[in-house]
Design an enzyme around this catalytic site. Structure first.
Site, PDB file in Angstrom:
ATOM      1  N   ARG A 189     -13.967  10.653 -11.404  1.00  0.00           N
ATOM      2  CA  ARG A 189     -14.069   9.235 -11.743  1.00  0.00           C
ATOM      3  C   ARG A 189     -15.489   8.826 -12.105  1.00  0.00           C
ATOM      4  O   ARG A 189     -16.422   9.132 -11.388  1.00  0.00           O
ATOM      5  CB  ARG A 189     -13.568   8.387 -10.568  1.00  0.00           C
ATOM      6  CG  ARG A 189     -12.069   8.526 -10.431  1.00  0.00           C
ATOM      7  CD  ARG A 189     -11.513   7.742  -9.281  1.00  0.00           C
ATOM      8  NE  ARG A 189     -10.051   7.674  -9.451  1.00  0.00           N
ATOM      9  CZ  ARG A 189      -9.187   7.424  -8.503  1.00  0.00           C
ATOM     10  NH1 ARG A 189      -9.608   7.189  -7.291  1.00  0.00           N
ATOM     11  NH2 ARG A 189      -7.906   7.396  -8.755  1.00  0.00           N
ATOM     12  N   SER A 204      10.140   3.307   3.878  1.00  0.00           N
ATOM     13  CA  SER A 204       9.024   2.975   3.005  1.00  0.00           C
ATOM     14  C   SER A 204       9.345   3.352   1.559  1.00  0.00           C
ATOM     15  O   SER A 204       9.782   4.484   1.285  1.00  0.00           O
ATOM     16  CB  SER A 204       7.797   3.745   3.516  1.00  0.00           C
ATOM     17  OG  SER A 204       6.704   3.603   2.657  1.00  0.00           O
ATOM     18  N   SER A 211       2.139  -2.419  -9.112  1.00  0.00           N
ATOM     19  CA  SER A 211       1.100  -2.731 -10.090  1.00  0.00           C
ATOM     20  C   SER A 211       0.851  -1.640 -11.112  1.00  0.00           C
ATOM     21  O   SER A 211       0.153  -1.876 -12.084  1.00  0.00           O
ATOM     22  CB  SER A 211      -0.193  -3.044  -9.378  1.00  0.00           C
ATOM     23  OG  SER A 211      -0.799  -1.853  -8.974  1.00  0.00           O
ATOM     24  N   HIS A 242       0.076  -8.115  -5.645  1.00  0.00           N
ATOM     25  CA  HIS A 242       0.024  -8.315  -7.104  1.00  0.00           C
ATOM     26  C   HIS A 242       0.902  -9.469  -7.562  1.00  0.00           C
ATOM     27  O   HIS A 242       1.216  -9.583  -8.740  1.00  0.00           O
ATOM     28  CB  HIS A 242       0.408  -7.026  -7.826  1.00  0.00           C
ATOM     29  CG  HIS A 242      -0.631  -5.964  -7.641  1.00  0.00           C
ATOM     30  ND1 HIS A 242      -1.785  -5.915  -8.375  1.00  0.00           N
ATOM     31  CD2 HIS A 242      -0.712  -4.954  -6.739  1.00  0.00           C
ATOM     32  CE1 HIS A 242      -2.526  -4.897  -7.962  1.00  0.00           C
ATOM     33  NE2 HIS A 242      -1.902  -4.305  -6.970  1.00  0.00           N
ATOM     34  N   THR A 265      -3.664 -10.015  -0.542  1.00  0.00           N
ATOM     35  CA  THR A 265      -5.117  -9.889  -0.656  1.00  0.00           C
ATOM     36  C   THR A 265      -5.699 -11.219  -1.118  1.00  0.00           C
ATOM     37  O   THR A 265      -5.018 -12.008  -1.775  1.00  0.00           O
ATOM     38  CB  THR A 265      -5.497  -8.799  -1.677  1.00  0.00           C
ATOM     39  OG1 THR A 265      -6.922  -8.688  -1.735  1.00  0.00           O
ATOM     40  CG2 THR A 265      -4.987  -9.115  -3.073  1.00  0.00           C
ATOM     41  N   LYS A 301      -7.577 -10.391  -5.479  1.00  0.00           N
ATOM     42  CA  LYS A 301      -7.047 -10.244  -6.832  1.00  0.00           C
ATOM     43  C   LYS A 301      -6.886 -11.637  -7.448  1.00  0.00           C
ATOM     44  O   LYS A 301      -7.888 -12.242  -7.798  1.00  0.00           O
ATOM     45  CB  LYS A 301      -5.809  -9.358  -6.790  1.00  0.00           C
ATOM     46  CG  LYS A 301      -6.254  -7.912  -6.476  1.00  0.00           C
ATOM     47  CD  LYS A 301      -5.194  -6.908  -6.162  1.00  0.00           C
ATOM     48  CE  LYS A 301      -5.847  -5.561  -5.828  1.00  0.00           C
ATOM     49  NZ  LYS A 301      -4.953  -4.589  -5.200  1.00  0.00           N
ATOM     50  N   THR A 355     -14.103  -5.823  14.308  1.00  0.00           N
ATOM     51  CA  THR A 355     -14.869  -5.876  13.058  1.00  0.00           C
ATOM     52  C   THR A 355     -15.349  -7.308  12.831  1.00  0.00           C
ATOM     53  O   THR A 355     -14.689  -8.265  13.229  1.00  0.00           O
ATOM     54  CB  THR A 355     -13.998  -5.355  11.881  1.00  0.00           C
ATOM     55  OG1 THR A 355     -14.829  -5.156  10.747  1.00  0.00           O
ATOM     56  CG2 THR A 355     -12.885  -6.315  11.512  1.00  0.00           C
ATOM     57  N   THR A 356     -16.510  -7.435  12.224  1.00  0.00           N
ATOM     58  CA  THR A 356     -17.092  -8.752  11.953  1.00  0.00           C
ATOM     59  C   THR A 356     -16.200  -9.541  11.004  1.00  0.00           C
ATOM     60  O   THR A 356     -15.685  -8.985  10.029  1.00  0.00           O
ATOM     61  CB  THR A 356     -18.489  -8.579  11.332  1.00  0.00           C
ATOM     62  OG1 THR A 356     -19.286  -7.847  12.268  1.00  0.00           O
ATOM     63  CG2 THR A 356     -19.158  -9.910  11.033  1.00  0.00           C
ATOM     64  N   THR A 398      -3.184   8.126  -8.287  1.00  0.00           N
ATOM     65  CA  THR A 398      -2.687   6.745  -8.356  1.00  0.00           C
ATOM     66  C   THR A 398      -1.299   6.717  -8.992  1.00  0.00           C
ATOM     67  O   THR A 398      -0.435   5.941  -8.590  1.00  0.00           O
ATOM     68  CB  THR A 398      -3.686   5.871  -9.149  1.00  0.00           C
ATOM     69  OG1 THR A 398      -4.984   6.071  -8.597  1.00  0.00           O
ATOM     70  CG2 THR A 398      -3.346   4.404  -9.059  1.00  0.00           C
TER      71      THR A 398
HETATM   72  C1  LIG Z   1      -5.270  -3.620  -4.033  1.00  0.00           C
HETATM   73  C2  LIG Z   1      -4.067  -3.422  -3.150  1.00  0.00           C
HETATM   74  C3  LIG Z   1      -4.134  -3.555  -1.761  1.00  0.00           C
HETATM   75  C4  LIG Z   1      -5.448  -3.682  -1.068  1.00  0.00           C
HETATM   76  O1  LIG Z   1      -5.999  -4.931  -1.213  1.00  0.00           O
HETATM   77  P1  LIG Z   1      -7.608  -5.068  -1.121  1.00  0.00           P
HETATM   78  O2  LIG Z   1      -7.820  -6.469  -0.726  1.00  0.00           O
HETATM   79  O3  LIG Z   1      -8.128  -4.719  -2.470  1.00  0.00           O
HETATM   80  O4  LIG Z   1      -8.067  -4.095  -0.081  1.00  0.00           O
HETATM   81  C5  LIG Z   1      -2.979  -3.520  -1.029  1.00  0.00           C
HETATM   82  N1  LIG Z   1      -1.777  -3.339  -1.607  1.00  0.00           N
HETATM   83  C6  LIG Z   1      -1.663  -3.166  -2.936  1.00  0.00           C
HETATM   84  C7  LIG Z   1      -0.317  -2.966  -3.519  1.00  0.00           C
HETATM   85  C8  LIG Z   1      -2.800  -3.186  -3.744  1.00  0.00           C
HETATM   86  O5  LIG Z   1      -2.686  -2.974  -5.052  1.00  0.00           O
END
Ligand SMILES: *Cc1c(COP(=O)(O)O)cnc(C)c1O
Length: 408
Positions: free
Chosen positions: A22, A138, A190, A218, A246, A249, A278-279, A364
């Protein structure tokens, strides 16, 4: 003595040999100019590019509503949160954001994590502690962070073929009726851009007494009247047990969360190591996400324009004979089929046309299905699309990659 250095070198060589080493594009994002950015080449010179592969799906990462909220919060609260949630790090904007997110998903509560990855990993591992004997079902194409969480807990797990409810039902039926069960899946996948059958999956969950865990990473911000995701669009928010998302995104900032019944959130909050030790997120970040979510709730026209842009790009690629893969969502994947061509086309788009799209390779996606994945946003205008389609057409001929007859 052990030769550490050559072990590292060999591991990199293996990645190179497989054609999936990469190289990251060095980008300077310029506020107000999305999707344009300035790339710094390896020799230090600069190049203007149009970014076609950002997950900042709606450009919210540069929206004045978000950047102004972040600036104001830095002025008001400073840089860091100053601790874990338990030890002084529960900031006002984090609490307000959790309330806003719970309302968005029509759940009793929400819980923030430092990323979507951590939210998945920590929650899926912790559910196994809370529910001894849990069996997880899953989807085969689930994200690496879900797989990590499921494996981390070490419970019995069954992988069902992607979006294959018959296969899922067979596996559910074979498991002991009284055992706790969880179906873990995503709404929008995605890499292919397809969307799961939420209602069908929920029906199976009810029939076999399973909980549902849905990754809407997504979809959040992008689907449903208020942008809460596919579960909102399909009218099933109340029937998904745990929704995971998340903030990085479509919301345009960073962080992750789950939304669920208060008792579930309280249990995860109390047991999840990846939440406790974690902080917490900086206040400016949670304030920015809060402003973004409020804006997204109230602006369906952004989602309409986003969908229109994706439809238009798919149609234009198809008309030019570019093998755009079938996708029901805003994702526009173009099939290449091998990592060498995927990289070659992506390099030429960047170097010769100032068009940046990252090739998507194994692991991926499966080997032999390497692709380019375009994510048009409301800010990708017709002129940018003209340039993209023209460049792709030229490169498809130049690189002699398989075309598809123009679709009707
Ligand atoms: C990007 C992604 C995550 C992780 O989210 P981040 O906030 O980037 O760590 C989780 N699940 C899927 C399907 C994703 O594409």
């Amino acid at each position: 003595m052990f030769d550490y250095k050559s072990a590292f070198e060999r591991s990199i060589e293996q990645v190179r040999v497989e054609g999936r080493y990469r190289v990251f594009a060095d980008l300077k994002r310029v506020r107000g100019r999305f999707p344009r950015a300035v790339r710094r080449r390896e020799d230090g010179t600069e190049q203007d590019v149009v970014v076609w592969c950002s997950n900042d799906y709606l450009g919210m990462g540069q929206h004045p509503v978000v950047t102004e909220a972040m600036q104001a919060e830095i002025e008001a609260a400073g840089a860091g949160a100053g601790g874990t949630r338990n030890i002084s790090g529960t900031t006002r904007s984090a609490v307000d954001l959790e309330a806003e997110l719970a309302d968005w998903h029509q759940k009793e509560a929400a819980l923030l994590f430092t990323s979507g990855y951590v939210a998945n990993e920590a929650t899926l591992a912790t559910l196994q502690k809370i529910l001894p004997g849990l069996i997880i079902f899953s989807d085969a194409l689930n994200h690496a962070s879900m797989i990590a969480g499921i494996r981390h807990g070490g419970c019995e797990r069954h992988v069902f073929r992607h979006n294959d409810l018959e296969h899922l039902e067979g596996l559910l039926a074979a498991a002991p009726a009284g055992a706790p069960k969880l179906i873990a899946f995503e709404s929008v996948y995605s890499m292919d851009g397809d969307i799961a059958d939420l209602k069908g999956t929920i029906a199976l969950a009810h029939k076999y007494g399973a909980m549902t865990y849905l990754d809407e990473v997504h979809a959040v911000g992008l689907y449903g009247p208020r942008g809460a995701g596919v579960a909102e669009r399909d009218g099933v928010l109340d029937q998904i047990d745990i929704i995971e998302c998340t903030l990085g995104k479509a919301i345009g900032v960073m962080g992750g969360y789950i939304a669920a019944d208060a008792v579930i959130v309280d249990a995860i909050r109390s047991w999840a190591s990846g939440f406790i030790f974690t902080t917490s997120l900086p206040p400016a970040l949670t304030a920015g996400a809060l402003a973004s979510v409020r804006h997204l709730k109230a602006h369906p026209e952004l989602r309409d324009r986003h969908q229109e842009r994706a439809r238009t790009l798919k149609a234009r690629f198809a008309a030019a004979g570019i093998p755009v893969m079938p996708s029901e969502s805003h994702i526009v994947p173009v099939f290449v089929g091998d990592p060498v061509h995927a990289k070659m086309i992506s390099d030429m788009l960047l170097d010769e046309h100032g068009i940046y799209v990252q090739p998507i390779n194994y692991p991926t996606v499966p080997k032999g299905t390497e692709r380019l994945r375009f994510t048009p946003s409301p800010d990708h205008d017709d002129g940018m699309m003209d340039e993209l389609v023209r460049a792709m057409d030229k490169l498809w001929t130049h690189c002699n990659v398989a075309r598809r007859p123009a679709a009707a």
